[in-house]
Design an enzyme around this catalytic site. Structure first.
Site, PDB file in Angstrom:
ATOM      1  CG  HIS A   1      85.084 114.184 109.472  1.00 60.14           C
ATOM      2  ND1 HIS A   1      85.267 115.278 108.662  1.00 60.14           N
ATOM      3  CD2 HIS A   1      84.880 113.127 108.651  1.00 60.14           C
ATOM      4  CE1 HIS A   1      85.160 114.894 107.390  1.00 60.14           C
ATOM      5  NE2 HIS A   1      84.925 113.607 107.375  1.00 60.14           N
TER       6      HIS A   1
ATOM      7  CB  ALA B   1      88.114 110.553 106.092  1.00 52.98           C
ATOM      8  CB  ALA B   2      85.898 109.652 100.998  1.00 56.04           C
ATOM      9  CB  CYS B   3      87.008 114.532 102.936  1.00 60.47           C
ATOM     10  SG  CYS B   3      86.840 113.956 104.617  1.00 60.47           S
ATOM     11  CG  HIS B   4      91.332 113.008 105.363  1.00 63.28           C
ATOM     12  ND1 HIS B   4      91.316 112.462 106.624  1.00 63.28           N
ATOM     13  CD2 HIS B   4      90.712 114.209 105.479  1.00 63.28           C
ATOM     14  CE1 HIS B   4      90.719 113.291 107.463  1.00 63.28           C
ATOM     15  NE2 HIS B   4      90.333 114.349 106.778  1.00 63.28           N
TER      16      HIS B   4
END
Length: 410
Positions: free
Chosen positions: A107, A352-355
């Protein structure tokens, strides 16, 4: 269908948080009842997390900071202090501590911390990261490849326990055993012990996690991945004694001086209750989510024909999380983001949600696993939860079919 990104707070956890707010509202560092609360609340709930992590319990799952650079609080005998570490040729006074192998499929919370440490203080000898390629055959950070990246200056190996996008479970126990054997040889050569860290954020609540079996020195968990509030914890095997642990911040002396600041008792209580639920029910959770995930993959292959579906998260010989399905619907114009934009029911991620701000660029994790660029560009990650049903899957697959039919006509 995005439970790897976050989960709702379980009703039992909400009640534990609410009760702590009502009954343990005082300062937890005080000696009177309103601060300490009832037995099992606040400080006592630190012990719920080790209960989930295996028999190596005690008050070890706490909000510590993992910090490996030298600071004024280190003891002269600490073998991990910078001046005790071997120097590479030409290295100046701060340059000894520089090796930090990690999986290239990790991650960004891992990769960017290591990059950021190097950028923030290059003159002070911030750690250098050695990114180990993920095997295209297994989707794993292979133990052989990690060991090949070890140098005399290596101080830490950090590998995810389970990848958040593919769900592939990494061979952490095997890696820990190999490093333990290597540490015996390093001790004979007066080299410092290599420490092992794993991020278990995705694994807690979806499979068995036992720190004794994993053999790690540090393990991080994240509450909002297993129906707890957004609070985390760090397990340390012998904090500050057998395993080095140093504070990043200094102040009030809470948490045995490892982390200053008044403890957030309600969130600690919530994390403890969520860990208790996992400890009691993880086998049932795992069985249910795997049944629903397998049904999802079968329905996808039946609805789109096997030739048009590529399951990005299936690797020969590798175990994966019970709830995660990463797949691509093959064809031009079917980028994951475009497919989701035409869905009327499905809420999911392309990775990934943060991407989520990266547009149509494919996941670097999928590319590192050997997934072709055009296939990775079409990827969708669906992750089911404790309450997801086969009926939910039927609705989702129907939604995907209509979305792809629209895009095929464009």
């Amino acid at each position: 269908m995005d439970y790897n990104a976050t989960t709702p707070v379980a009703p039992e956890v909400m009640e534990a948080v609410s009760e702590a707010m009502r009954e343990a509202w005082g300062n937890p560092s005080s000696s009177y009842t309103a601060g300490r609360g009832k037995p099992g609340e606040g400080q006592g709930d630190h012990q719920q997390c080790p209960g989930e992590l295996g028999k190596d319990g005690g008050r070890k799952a706490r909000g510590y900071h993992l910090y490996f650079r030298g600071h004024r609080g280190q003891q002269p005998g600490d073998p991990h202090r910078p001046e005790a570490l071997p120097r590479e040729p030409g290295a100046g006074p701060g340059r000894a501590w520089r090796q930090w192998p990690t999986g290239s499929g990790d991650h960004s919370a891992h990769r960017d911390v290591k990059r950021g440490a190097r950028l923030r203080a290059p003159a002070a000898g911030a750690p250098e990261a050695a990114f180990v390629p993920v095997s295209a055959r297994s989707g794993q950070a292979e133990a052989d490849d990690v060991l090949a990246a070890v140098r005399p200056t290596t101080c830490l190996v950090s590998v995810m326990l389970a990848n958040n996008e593919t769900g592939v479970i990494m061979p952490v126990p095997q890696l820990s055993r190999r490093i333990q054997a290597l540490n015996q040889k390093r001790a004979a050569a007066a080299l410092p012990r290599i420490l092992v860290h794993t991020d278990a954020a995705q694994m807690i609540g979806k499979g068995r996690v036992d720190v004794q079996e994993l053999g790690v020195d540090y393990l991080t968990i994240v509450g909002h991945k297993f129906y707890a509030p957004r609070i985390g914890a760090l397990y340390v095997r012998g904090p500050g004694t057998t395993t080095p642990l140093h504070p990043m911040l200094f102040g009030g002396g809470q948490e045995r001086n490892f982390r200053p600041g008044t403890e957030n008792t309600p969130m600690i209580a919530g994390l403890g209750k969520a860990a208790e639920l996992v400890s009691r029910n993880w086998e049932a959770y795992e069985a249910h989510m795997q049944d629903v995930r397998d049904y999802l993959e079968a329905r996808l292959e039946a609805s789109f024909r096997k030739q048009r579906i590529h399951l990005n998260s299936k690797f020969t010989g590798s175990r994966r999380l019970c709830n995660t399905c990463n797949f691509s619907i093959l064809g031009p114009g079917l980028q994951g983001r475009r497919v989701l934009s035409r869905c009327k029911t499905l809420l999911a991620s392309v990775g990934a949600a943060c991407h989520s701000e990266k547009g149509d660029r494919p996941s670097s994790i999928l590319l590192s696993c050997g997934i072709p660029y055009d296939v990775a560009q079409n990827a969708l990650r669906l992750s089911v939860g404790r309450d997801t049903t086969r009926a939910d899957v039927d609705l989702v697959v129907q939604d995907l079919v209509q979305a792809v039919a629209q895009l095929d006509q464009d």
